[in-house]
Motif scaffolding. Structure first.
Motif, PDB file in Angstrom:
ATOM      1  N   UNK A  46      15.882 -55.672 -67.153  1.00 59.49           N
ATOM      2  CA  UNK A  46      17.234 -55.684 -67.713  1.00 59.49           C
ATOM      3  C   UNK A  46      18.241 -55.536 -66.573  1.00 59.49           C
ATOM      4  N   UNK A  47      19.085 -56.540 -66.330  1.00 58.90           N
ATOM      5  CA  UNK A  47      20.140 -56.367 -65.321  1.00 58.90           C
ATOM      6  C   UNK A  47      20.936 -55.107 -65.627  1.00 58.90           C
ATOM      7  N   UNK A  48      21.050 -54.238 -64.623  1.00 59.43           N
ATOM      8  CA  UNK A  48      21.643 -52.920 -64.859  1.00 59.43           C
ATOM      9  C   UNK A  48      22.628 -52.577 -63.747  1.00 59.43           C
ATOM     10  N   UNK A  49      23.770 -52.064 -64.133  1.00 61.09           N
ATOM     11  CA  UNK A  49      24.764 -51.622 -63.157  1.00 61.09           C
ATOM     12  C   UNK A  49      25.309 -50.266 -63.584  1.00 61.09           C
ATOM     13  N   UNK A  50      25.836 -49.542 -62.619  1.00 63.13           N
ATOM     14  CA  UNK A  50      26.495 -48.252 -62.877  1.00 63.13           C
ATOM     15  C   UNK A  50      27.902 -48.326 -62.304  1.00 63.13           C
ATOM     16  N   UNK A  51      28.886 -48.015 -63.127  1.00 62.61           N
ATOM     17  CA  UNK A  51      30.295 -48.058 -62.720  1.00 62.61           C
ATOM     18  C   UNK A  51      30.845 -46.641 -62.632  1.00 62.61           C
ATOM     19  N   UNK A  52      31.244 -46.247 -61.436  1.00 61.35           N
ATOM     20  CA  UNK A  52      31.976 -44.990 -61.239  1.00 61.35           C
ATOM     21  C   UNK A  52      33.452 -45.338 -61.298  1.00 61.35           C
ATOM     22  N   UNK A  53      34.134 -44.897 -62.351  1.00 60.74           N
ATOM     23  CA  UNK A  53      35.491 -45.362 -62.619  1.00 60.74           C
ATOM     24  C   UNK A  53      36.563 -44.656 -61.792  1.00 60.74           C
ATOM     25  N   UNK A  54      36.170 -43.702 -60.961  1.00 59.13           N
ATOM     26  CA  UNK A  54      37.111 -42.962 -60.125  1.00 59.13           C
ATOM     27  C   UNK A  54      36.668 -41.517 -60.000  1.00 59.13           C
ATOM     28  N   UNK A  55      37.403 -40.753 -59.192  1.00 56.36           N
ATOM     29  CA  UNK A  55      37.082 -39.329 -59.013  1.00 56.36           C
ATOM     30  C   UNK A  55      37.923 -38.506 -59.980  1.00 56.36           C
ATOM     31  N   UNK A  56      37.246 -37.918 -60.966  1.00 56.90           N
ATOM     32  CA  UNK A  56      37.959 -37.126 -61.963  1.00 56.90           C
ATOM     33  C   UNK A  56      38.435 -35.806 -61.371  1.00 56.90           C
ATOM     34  N   UNK A  57      37.896 -35.431 -60.201  1.00 56.63           N
ATOM     35  CA  UNK A  57      38.333 -34.211 -59.516  1.00 56.63           C
ATOM     36  C   UNK A  57      39.573 -34.451 -58.663  1.00 56.63           C
ATOM     37  N   UNK A  58      40.017 -35.703 -58.565  1.00 58.83           N
ATOM     38  CA  UNK A  58      41.255 -36.031 -57.870  1.00 58.83           C
ATOM     39  C   UNK A  58      42.403 -36.034 -58.882  1.00 58.83           C
ATOM     40  N   UNK A  59      43.488 -35.322 -58.575  1.00 62.19           N
ATOM     41  CA  UNK A  59      44.575 -35.158 -59.551  1.00 62.19           C
ATOM     42  C   UNK A  59      45.126 -36.499 -60.030  1.00 62.19           C
TER      43      UNK A  59
END
Length: 439
Positions: free
Chosen positions: A328-341
């Motif tokens: 199964x083609x699989x990707x992971x998306x990190x949408x940004x740093x939630x620890x950054x204001x």
């Protein structure tokens, strides 16, 4: 019947149960007991009526069980009592349906102290998924492309936590639901969420759920966290060569005792294959899925870079468990740093969540429009099929043009204009509902 026993050492001063939380998932309920210290425990079941008994050694209850919300859970009543002269604690769960219990202890982390977890698994008899049989004369029988949309973390696992206590699990579920809505509007796609609520799913269970869905693609959505609040930037990840190699080894090692199949629709089992053939099949499957994963990831990375700061200029690679489906083609998306204001403020915004979902959606759509799986509606359309269906409606989304909508639905631009009373200017607006005439 004894089901499990705790091996944790008991604190010399004893432990206290300070709080009880309940998380409801479609296939199980999770009870989490917050403890002041680790406590040895035993779990067993009783019949007529069905009960689960939890004994905790050298432990006292300082929480009110009456205040625990048991709605939608398999528990009718939760009560407690003391044992061994008040030294030990017994908690009894009176059940309203049959469940299979499992218990384990969790050590303290950044969010919580010692915990005892009791999972109650429901009987979920699943019918085998039905696959539409394609017909040359009946394009409506062509199957949709199934996209498994995975919102990371959930339930007891909040993920990263940003300013104002904004939680990763909440943000990514919002983006996942937006992505599902976009895919659901697009003919030829069928989105399915691995979780659609606030509950925990293990990493392996996420890919297993995608496999049970017969998914053509798996996309896992996350938000980064780091102790340095200056860290920022979104990223897109695919499986690394080392991660692929280790997963191939795991599949080959368990092939004799595994019911797992490879190949999606029309899949094949490795169980009856010799080692050489099994390795060849796995290698072919993983090579194809990794190639497709990179194509989709690159497209999504380009889309995101138009409005978001990217952590790296290219798609990154890692051995994340959720990326390890061989077929199964699989990707992971990190949408940004939630620890950054700044990024946290964007990520908790519904408008930004929609923008992020649109970037992911556009990348998925572009790939499968150009390279649709066999026997799908998109493959039939790409081969020049003629649609013989009744008229239907379509809501305009960002990036649409009248000519693209006409081409996608197999109708002429003139027919689309006529059906909607449009002039040659082709001016359409986001959210506008168009009538798609039969072709």
């Amino acid at each position: 019947m004894l089901l499990s026993g705790g091996l944790s050492a008991v604190s010399a001063l004893g432990a206290e149960v300070h709080n009880v939380r309940v998380w409801i998932a479609p296939d199980h309920a999770r009870l989490v007991f917050d403890l002041s210290a680790a406590a040895q425990h035993k779990l067993f079941t009783l019949k007529k009526p069905d009960r689960i008994v939890l004994d905790l050694a050298n432990t006292k209850l300082v929480s009110d069980l009456q205040g625990v919300d048991l709605a939608s859970s398999p528990i009718a009543l939760m009560r407690s009592g003391s044992r061994n002269g008040g030294k030990d604690l017994r908690i009894v769960l009176e059940l309203k349906e049959h469940v299979k219990p499992k218990s384990f202890a969790l050590k303290p982390n950044d969010q919580y102290g010692d915990r005892l977890v009791v999972d109650l698994y429901r009987d979920m008899a699943e019918a085998p998924p039905k696959t539409a049989v394609a017909s040359v004369n009946d394009p409506s029988a062509r199957r949709d492309i199934i996209i498994a949309v995975d919102a990371g973390h959930g339930g007891e696992d909040p993920g990263a936590i940003g300013p104002g206590r904004v939680k990763e699990k909440t943000v990514v579920l919002g983006i996942a639901r937006e992505l599902k809505a976009l895919l659901a509007k697009e003919r030829g796609f069928q989105p399915k969420l691995t979780r659609d609520g606030d509950y925990y799913i293990s990493l392996r269970s996420r890919t297993q759920r995608a496999r049970k869905m017969n998914a053509d693609m798996f996309v896992s959505i996350h938000a980064d966290g780091f102790r340095d609040h200056r860290a920022r930037g979104a990223s897109v990840w695919v499986l690394s060569p080392r991660g692929a190699s280790s997963e191939m080894g795991r599949w080959l090692a368990q092939k004799e005792n595994s019911a797992d199949l490879i190949g999606g629709v029309g899949s094949v089992s490795l169980e009856d294959k010799d080692d050489v053939l099994a390795k060849v099949l796995l290698d072919m499957s993983m090579t194809a899925s990794r190639s497709d994963s990179r194509d989709i990831a690159n497209s999504i990375h380009r889309n995101m870079s138009k409005f978001a700061k990217m952590h790296k200029k290219q798609v990154e690679q890692a051995g994340f468990v959720v990326l390890k489906s061989p077929d199964i083609p699989s990707i992971l998306v990190e949408t940004g740093f939630i620890t950054n204001h700044d990024e946290a403020a964007k990520l908790k915004s519904k408008a930004y969540q929609r923008k992020m979902a649109q970037a992911i959606f556009s990348g998925i759509k572009a790939h499968f429009t150009a390279k649709p799986p066999a026997q799908t509606w998109l493959a039939w359309q790409k081969e020049g099929g003629t649609q013989k269906t009744t008229p239907f409606s379509y809501k305009v989304v960002r990036g649409d043009t009248l000519s693209v909508i006409a081409s996608r639905n197999g109708v002429s631009l003139a027919a689309l204009r006529k059906a909607n009373g449009l002039r040659s200017a082709d001016h359409i607006m986001i959210g506008q509902v168009l009538k798609i005439p039969a072709s």
